[in-house]
Design a protein around this motif. Structure first.
Motif, PDB file in Angstrom:
ATOM      1  N   THR A 195     -22.854 -85.470  22.553  1.00  0.00           N
ATOM      2  CA  THR A 195     -22.810 -86.938  22.497  1.00  0.00           C
ATOM      3  C   THR A 195     -24.213 -87.505  22.706  1.00  0.00           C
ATOM      4  OG1 THR A 195     -20.623 -86.783  23.511  1.00  0.00           O
ATOM      5  CG2 THR A 195     -21.538 -88.970  23.323  1.00  0.00           C
TER       6      THR A 195
ATOM      7  N   GLU B 125     -22.612 -74.104  27.905  1.00  0.00           N
ATOM      8  CA  GLU B 125     -22.069 -74.741  29.102  1.00  0.00           C
ATOM      9  C   GLU B 125     -20.542 -74.674  29.067  1.00  0.00           C
ATOM     10  OE1 GLU B 125     -22.128 -79.076  29.594  1.00  0.00           O
ATOM     11  OE2 GLU B 125     -23.103 -78.724  31.520  1.00  0.00           O
TER      12      GLU B 125
ATOM     13  N   ILE C  24     -23.501 -95.660  29.848  1.00  0.00           N
ATOM     14  CA  ILE C  24     -22.389 -94.813  29.386  1.00  0.00           C
ATOM     15  C   ILE C  24     -22.331 -93.584  30.293  1.00  0.00           C
ATOM     16  CG2 ILE C  24     -21.446 -93.501  27.437  1.00  0.00           C
ATOM     17  CD1 ILE C  24     -22.948 -95.370  25.534  1.00  0.00           C
ATOM     18  N   THR C  25     -21.183 -93.380  30.947  1.00  0.00           N
ATOM     19  CA  THR C  25     -21.115 -92.333  31.989  1.00  0.00           C
ATOM     20  C   THR C  25     -20.015 -91.303  31.725  1.00  0.00           C
ATOM     21  OG1 THR C  25     -19.714 -93.779  33.333  1.00  0.00           O
ATOM     22  CG2 THR C  25     -22.074 -93.847  33.765  1.00  0.00           C
ATOM     23  N   PRO C  26     -20.150 -90.102  32.310  1.00  0.00           N
ATOM     24  CA  PRO C  26     -19.164 -89.024  32.120  1.00  0.00           C
ATOM     25  C   PRO C  26     -18.084 -89.078  33.210  1.00  0.00           C
ATOM     26  CG  PRO C  26     -21.018 -88.166  33.343  1.00  0.00           C
ATOM     27  CD  PRO C  26     -21.274 -89.649  33.153  1.00  0.00           C
ATOM     28  N   TRP C  27     -17.145 -88.137  33.139  1.00  0.00           N
ATOM     29  CA  TRP C  27     -16.004 -88.188  34.067  1.00  0.00           C
ATOM     30  C   TRP C  27     -16.244 -87.444  35.378  1.00  0.00           C
ATOM     31  CZ3 TRP C  27     -14.780 -83.230  35.021  1.00  0.00           C
ATOM     32  CH2 TRP C  27     -14.990 -82.294  34.014  1.00  0.00           C
ATOM     33  N   ASN C  28     -17.283 -86.615  35.461  1.00  0.00           N
ATOM     34  CA  ASN C  28     -17.311 -85.682  36.600  1.00  0.00           C
ATOM     35  C   ASN C  28     -17.847 -86.276  37.901  1.00  0.00           C
ATOM     36  OD1 ASN C  28     -19.883 -85.713  35.458  1.00  0.00           O
ATOM     37  ND2 ASN C  28     -20.343 -83.678  36.216  1.00  0.00           N
TER      38      ASN C  28
ATOM     39  N   THR D 115     -25.198 -90.423  30.463  1.00  0.00           N
ATOM     40  CA  THR D 115     -24.999 -89.088  31.034  1.00  0.00           C
ATOM     41  C   THR D 115     -23.728 -88.532  30.424  1.00  0.00           C
ATOM     42  OG1 THR D 115     -26.085 -89.679  33.100  1.00  0.00           O
ATOM     43  CG2 THR D 115     -24.687 -87.739  33.153  1.00  0.00           C
ATOM     44  N   GLY D 116     -23.798 -87.299  29.944  1.00  0.00           N
ATOM     45  CA  GLY D 116     -22.635 -86.687  29.309  1.00  0.00           C
ATOM     46  C   GLY D 116     -23.039 -85.409  28.614  1.00  0.00           C
ATOM     47  N   SER D 117     -22.294 -85.049  27.586  1.00  0.00           N
ATOM     48  CA  SER D 117     -22.550 -83.762  26.939  1.00  0.00           C
ATOM     49  C   SER D 117     -23.780 -83.844  26.020  1.00  0.00           C
ATOM     50  CB  SER D 117     -21.329 -83.366  26.115  1.00  0.00           C
ATOM     51  OG  SER D 117     -21.117 -84.332  25.115  1.00  0.00           O
TER      52      SER D 117
ATOM     53  N   CYS E  36     -23.073 -80.867  36.326  1.00  0.00           N
ATOM     54  CA  CYS E  36     -24.147 -80.513  35.393  1.00  0.00           C
ATOM     55  C   CYS E  36     -25.146 -79.586  36.070  1.00  0.00           C
ATOM     56  CB  CYS E  36     -24.837 -81.764  34.896  1.00  0.00           C
ATOM     57  SG  CYS E  36     -25.347 -82.815  36.256  1.00  0.00           S
TER      58      CYS E  36
ATOM     59  N   LYS F 135     -19.797 -98.812  30.269  1.00  0.00           N
ATOM     60  CA  LYS F 135     -18.642 -98.102  29.728  1.00  0.00           C
ATOM     61  C   LYS F 135     -18.440 -96.789  30.482  1.00  0.00           C
ATOM     62  CE  LYS F 135     -16.969 -95.001  26.525  1.00  0.00           C
ATOM     63  NZ  LYS F 135     -16.117 -94.444  27.590  1.00  0.00           N
TER      64      LYS F 135
ATOM     65  N   GLU G 168     -29.063 -87.764  30.200  1.00  0.00           N
ATOM     66  CA  GLU G 168     -28.876 -86.641  31.124  1.00  0.00           C
ATOM     67  C   GLU G 168     -27.690 -85.855  30.597  1.00  0.00           C
ATOM     68  OE1 GLU G 168     -30.759 -85.519  33.272  1.00  0.00           O
ATOM     69  OE2 GLU G 168     -32.081 -87.214  33.664  1.00  0.00           O
ATOM     70  N   MET G 169     -27.915 -84.585  30.258  1.00  0.00           N
ATOM     71  CA  MET G 169     -26.880 -83.848  29.530  1.00  0.00           C
ATOM     72  C   MET G 169     -26.522 -82.537  30.219  1.00  0.00           C
ATOM     73  SD  MET G 169     -28.405 -84.879  25.836  1.00  0.00           S
ATOM     74  CE  MET G 169     -30.062 -84.393  26.296  1.00  0.00           C
TER      75      MET G 169
ATOM     76  N   PHE H 187     -34.296 -87.335  39.810  1.00  0.00           N
ATOM     77  CA  PHE H 187     -33.240 -86.431  39.343  1.00  0.00           C
ATOM     78  C   PHE H 187     -33.356 -86.320  37.832  1.00  0.00           C
ATOM     79  CE2 PHE H 187     -29.144 -85.685  37.416  1.00  0.00           C
ATOM     80  CZ  PHE H 187     -28.568 -84.700  38.205  1.00  0.00           C
TER      81      PHE H 187
ATOM     82  N   PHE I 260     -18.544 -75.602  31.942  1.00  0.00           N
ATOM     83  CA  PHE I 260     -18.141 -76.773  32.739  1.00  0.00           C
ATOM     84  C   PHE I 260     -16.829 -76.556  33.474  1.00  0.00           C
ATOM     85  CE2 PHE I 260     -18.412 -81.475  33.458  1.00  0.00           C
ATOM     86  CZ  PHE I 260     -19.704 -81.415  33.944  1.00  0.00           C
TER      87      PHE I 260
HETATM   88  P1  NAD Z   1     -19.041 -86.713  26.918  1.00  0.00           P
HETATM   89  O1  NAD Z   1     -20.327 -86.568  26.205  1.00  0.00           O
HETATM   90  O2  NAD Z   1     -17.798 -86.299  26.239  1.00  0.00           O
HETATM   91  O3  NAD Z   1     -18.819 -88.249  27.325  1.00  0.00           O
HETATM   92  C1  NAD Z   1     -19.790 -88.960  28.064  1.00  0.00           C
HETATM   93  C2  NAD Z   1     -19.592 -90.445  27.805  1.00  0.00           C
HETATM   94  O4  NAD Z   1     -19.942 -90.719  26.435  1.00  0.00           O
HETATM   95  C3  NAD Z   1     -18.148 -90.921  27.976  1.00  0.00           C
HETATM   96  O5  NAD Z   1     -18.121 -92.201  28.558  1.00  0.00           O
HETATM   97  C4  NAD Z   1     -17.661 -90.949  26.541  1.00  0.00           C
HETATM   98  O6  NAD Z   1     -16.558 -91.820  26.355  1.00  0.00           O
HETATM   99  C5  NAD Z   1     -18.898 -91.440  25.823  1.00  0.00           C
HETATM  100  N1  NAD Z   1     -18.882 -91.178  24.372  1.00  0.00           N
HETATM  101  C6  NAD Z   1     -18.221 -90.220  23.692  1.00  0.00           C
HETATM  102  N2  NAD Z   1     -18.426 -90.364  22.356  1.00  0.00           N
HETATM  103  C7  NAD Z   1     -19.245 -91.430  22.204  1.00  0.00           C
HETATM  104  C8  NAD Z   1     -19.812 -92.080  21.063  1.00  0.00           C
HETATM  105  N3  NAD Z   1     -19.572 -91.682  19.817  1.00  0.00           N
HETATM  106  N4  NAD Z   1     -20.614 -93.122  21.282  1.00  0.00           N
HETATM  107  C9  NAD Z   1     -20.887 -93.556  22.528  1.00  0.00           C
HETATM  108  N5  NAD Z   1     -20.345 -93.013  23.637  1.00  0.00           N
HETATM  109  C10 NAD Z   1     -19.541 -91.951  23.479  1.00  0.00           C
HETATM  110  O7  NAD Z   1     -19.220 -85.974  28.326  1.00  0.00           O
HETATM  111  P2  NAD Z   1     -18.106 -85.751  29.453  1.00  0.00           P
HETATM  112  O8  NAD Z   1     -17.158 -84.714  28.975  1.00  0.00           O
HETATM  113  O9  NAD Z   1     -17.580 -87.058  29.933  1.00  0.00           O
HETATM  114  O10 NAD Z   1     -19.002 -85.171  30.660  1.00  0.00           O
HETATM  115  C11 NAD Z   1     -19.312 -83.815  30.789  1.00  0.00           C
HETATM  116  C12 NAD Z   1     -20.731 -83.554  30.369  1.00  0.00           C
HETATM  117  O11 NAD Z   1     -21.610 -84.391  31.115  1.00  0.00           O
HETATM  118  C13 NAD Z   1     -21.202 -82.154  30.630  1.00  0.00           C
HETATM  119  O12 NAD Z   1     -21.894 -81.668  29.508  1.00  0.00           O
HETATM  120  C14 NAD Z   1     -22.163 -82.301  31.809  1.00  0.00           C
HETATM  121  O13 NAD Z   1     -23.143 -81.313  31.901  1.00  0.00           O
HETATM  122  C15 NAD Z   1     -22.731 -83.633  31.562  1.00  0.00           C
HETATM  123  N6  NAD Z   1     -23.301 -84.201  32.785  1.00  0.00           N
HETATM  124  C16 NAD Z   1     -24.663 -84.239  32.901  1.00  0.00           C
HETATM  125  C17 NAD Z   1     -25.251 -84.736  34.053  1.00  0.00           C
HETATM  126  C18 NAD Z   1     -26.743 -84.784  34.193  1.00  0.00           C
HETATM  127  O14 NAD Z   1     -27.219 -85.568  35.000  1.00  0.00           O
HETATM  128  N7  NAD Z   1     -27.498 -83.998  33.450  1.00  0.00           N
HETATM  129  C19 NAD Z   1     -24.441 -85.203  35.087  1.00  0.00           C
HETATM  130  C20 NAD Z   1     -23.061 -85.146  34.929  1.00  0.00           C
HETATM  131  C21 NAD Z   1     -22.504 -84.654  33.765  1.00  0.00           C
END
Ligand code: NAD
Length: 475
Positions: A226, A377, A142-146, A221-223, A278, A169, A244-245, A444, A379
Motif C-alpha cells: 500500500t 514479512e 492513514i494508519t494500520p490496525w496493529n 503507516t502500513g504494508s 513492524c 483515516k 512507515e512500512m 522512529f 506479521f
Molecule cells: P495496509 O497497508 O493493508 O493498510 C494500512 C492503511 O492503508 C489502512 O488504513 C488501509 O485501509 C489503508 N489503505 C489500504 N488500501 C489503500 C489505498 N488504496 N489507498 C489509501 N489507503 C489504503 O496495512 P495493515 O495490514 O493495516 O498493517 C500491517 C502493515 O503495517 C505491516 O506491513 C506492518 O509492518 C506495517 N506497519 C509498519 C509500521 C512502521 O512504523 N514501519 C508500524 C506498524 C505497522
C-alpha cells in the motif's frame, strides 16, 4: 452507531461491525464507513479550518494537547480494554499502548511551546536572514490496525502541535480507539474542521484522500504494497509523503550472549503482541557455539506462554487479528516446511473457550536466509532460527534483506556490540534488548524498503509536519 467526524459534526454513514478477535460473538460496536463524498467534505472542512488554525497561538495548541493527554491517561484502563477487544493484544499490552498515546500527546503539548526559528547573519552586509517553520496544510493520516491508538497519536499530535489541519483515516479493522481519540480531542477544544475522522475502507476512503489535490501531505503507516501506491499517488500531486512500512527484523545471538537475556529479547521480539509489530523479529540469527542451548531454552520459554483471550488475566499472547491474517500465518508455516525448514515448536491453530483466531507461536530451526519465511514479512507469531558460523556471517545475514527497520544483537562483547551498532543497515539498533519496544521522545523509522521520508516522533517529527521558510530583509 459510531459516526464520522466532519467539520465539527458527527456524520452518519452505513456501518460495519467491529469484531473482537478473541471472541467473535462480541461486537465492539458498529462504525460508520465514510463515502467518497464524506471524505471530500472532510478535506474541504480541513482546508477551511487551516486558514485560522495555522495562525493559532502555541497556547491554544498546548491546551488541546495537554487536555487530551490527561484524559487518555485518566481513562487508560477503559481505553486499554477497548483496544484489547478490537485488536487482540493482551490487556497489559493494550493499556501500555494507551499510556504511550498519552505520553505522546504530552510530549507534543510541550513541543508546541518550544516552536522556534533561527536568525543568521547574511553573507551580504546589511541584510538579515530568518529561518522559520510553518505548518504544511491539510495532512492525510492513514494508519494500520496493529497499533490502534499509538500510531494515530504519533501522527495526530505533531500535526496539531505544528498547526496543520487533518483528515484521519484509521484502519477499517480497528476504528474504536481512533474514534475515542477524536472524541477526546474535540472535547479538549479543537476548533471544528481541524481534525476530521473518516473511517472505512482503504480503497474508498484512503483512495479519496490520495486523489485530492487539496491534501498537502500524507503520512502513512502500513504494508509495503500500500505504501508504494501512496507514494505513486502522492508524486502525481507533488505532495509531501512519509511512509512507515514492513520489516523483517534480525535478532543476532552470539556465542558470548547472556542466554537468559537473549531468550527474553527473542521471545519478546518475535512473539509478544502476537508478532504483529513492524519491529517484530522473525529472523533469529544464532552462532554455532550457542545454537543448541538457545533453541532448547527458547523451546522451554515458548512452552510456558499462554495463548488465550486478550482480556483474560495470565494471557501472554492474544489472538491473531482476523481470519485472513491467521490464514496468511498458517500458509507461511506450510511454506517454511515445504522449503525445508524444520517446524521445531508450535504453529497449530488453537481452540479456546471463546471462539477466536488463536495460533500457537511457531519456531522454525534449520532455516536459511534465502527461504521465503526469512525474506517476506509474515506479521504473525512465527520466527525462524538461522544458524551461522560467526559474527561476520551473522552481520552479513542480518543485513541481507530488503527491509531495514530494527536490528538487534545479544552479546556481552563491547567490540561486537559497537561494530553492530555502526554497521547494521537499520533505522533502529538494539543491544541486549528486543527489536521492538521504543521510546516516544526519540526518532522512529527505518531504511531500505521499510521507510520513506523523514523520521517520526520526538523533535524529528517537525521535519515532516512543518515546512521551512527563509526570509531576507534589508536592515
Ligand atoms: P495496509 O497497508 O493493508 O493498510 C494500512 C492503511 O492503508 C489502512 O488504513 C488501509 O485501509 C489503508 N489503505 C489500504 N488500501 C489503500 C489505498 N488504496 N489507498 C489509501 N489507503 C489504503 O496495512 P495493515 O495490514 O493495516 O498493517 C500491517 C502493515 O503495517 C505491516 O506491513 C506492518 O509492518 C506495517 N506497519 C509498519 C509500521 C512502521 O512504523 N514501519 C508500524 C506498524 C505497522
Amino acid at each position: 452507531m459510531f459516526k464520522n467526524y466532519i467539520a465539527g459534526e458527527w456524520v452518519e454513514a452505513e456501518g460495519t461491525e467491529n469484531i473482537n478477535p478473541s471472541d467473535t460473538s462480541d461486537v465492539v460496536g458498529v462504525y460508520s464507513r465514510a463515502t467518497r463524498e464524506n471524505v471530500l467534505d472532510a478535506i474541504s472542512a480541513a482546508k477551511a479550518a487551516f486558514a485560522s488554525w495555522s495562525r493559532s497561538g502555541p497556547l491554544q495548541r498546548h491546551s488541546v494537547l495537554r487536555k487530551a493527554a490527561d484524559e487518555i491517561m485518566a481513562r487508560k484502563d477503559e481505553l486499554g480494554s477497548l483496544l484489547a477487544r478490537e485488536e487482540g493484544k493482551t490487556l497489559p499490552e493494550a493499556i501500555g499502548e494507551v499510556v504511550r498515546a498519552s505520553q505522546i500527546f504530552d510530549f507534543f503539548a510541550g513541543e508546541s511551546l518550544r516552536l522556534s526559528g533561527e536568525i543568521i547573519p547574511s553573507v551580504r552586509p546589511g541584510i538579515g536572514v530568518e529561518i522559520t517553520r510553518e505548518p504544511v496544510g491539510v495532512i492525510g493520516i492513514i494508519t494500520p490496525w496493529n497499533f490502534p491508538i499509538a500510531i494515530p497519536a504519533w501522527k495526530i499530535a505533531p500535526a496539531i502541535c505544528y498547526g496543520n489541519a487533518i483528515v484521519f483515516k484509521p484502519a477499517d479493522l480497528v476504528p474504536a480507539s481512533s474514534w475515542a481519540i477524536v472524541d477526546i480531542l474535540q472535547r479538549a477544544g479543537l476548533p471544528a474542521g481541524v481534525l476530521n475522522l473518516v473511517m472505512g475502507k482503504g480503497s474508498v476512503v484512503g483512495q479519496a484522500i490520495l486523489e485530492s489535490p487539496d491534501v498537502a501531505a500524507v503520512t502513512f503507516t502500513g504494508s509495503t504494497q500500500t505504501g508504494k501506491h501512496v507514494a505513486a499517488a502522492s508524486i502525481e500531486h507533488n505532495r509531501r509523503f512519509q511512509l512507515e512500512m514492513g520489516g523483517k527484523n534480525p535478532m543476532v545471538v552470539l556465542d558470548d550472549a547472556n542466554l537468559s537475556i537473549a531468550v527474553e529479547a527473542a521471545t519478546n521480539s518475535a512473539f509478544f503482541s502476537t508478532g504483529q509489530r513492524c519491529t517484530a523479529s522473525s529472523r533469529l540469527i544464532v552462532t554455532e557455539g550457542i545454537h543448541d542451548r538457545f533453541v532448547e531454552a527458547m523451546t522451554q520459554r515458548l512452552s510456558s506462554l499462554v495463548v488465550d483471550n486478550a482480556l483474560k488475566p495470565g494471557t501472554h499472547i492474544g489472538p491473531v487479528v482476523d481470519e485472513s491474517q491467521l490464514q496468511q500465518d498458517l500458509d507461511y508455516i506450510e511454506v517454511g516446511q515445504k522449503e525445508g525448514a524444520r517446524l521445531h515448536f508450535g504453529g497449530r491453530r488453537l481452540e479456546r473457550e471463546t471462539n477466536g483466531f488463536y495460533l500457537e507461536p511457531a519456531l522454525f530451526t534449520e532455516a536459511s536466509n534465502d527461504m521465503r519465511i526469512a525474506r517476506e514479512e509474515i506479521f504473525g507469531p512465527v520466527a525462524a532460527v538461522i544458524r551461522v558460523k560467526d559474527y561476520e556471517e551473522a552481520l552479513a545475514v542480518s543485513n541481507d534483506t530488503p527491509y531495514g527497520l530494527s536490528a538487534g544483537i545479544a552479546t556481552q562483547s563491547l567490540k561486537f556490540a559497537t561494530h553492530f551498532k555502526q554497521n547494521a543497515e537499520a533505522g533502529m539498533v538494539m543491544v541486549n534488548l528486543p527489536t521492538a519496544g521504543v521510546d516516544f521522545h526519540v526518532p522512529f523509522g527505518g531504511r531500505k524498503r521499510s521507510s520513506y521520508g523523514p523520521r517520526e516522533q520526538g523533535r524529528y517529527a517537525a521535519e515532516f509536519f512543518t515546512t521551512v521558510k527563509t526570509s531576507y530583509s534589508l536592515a
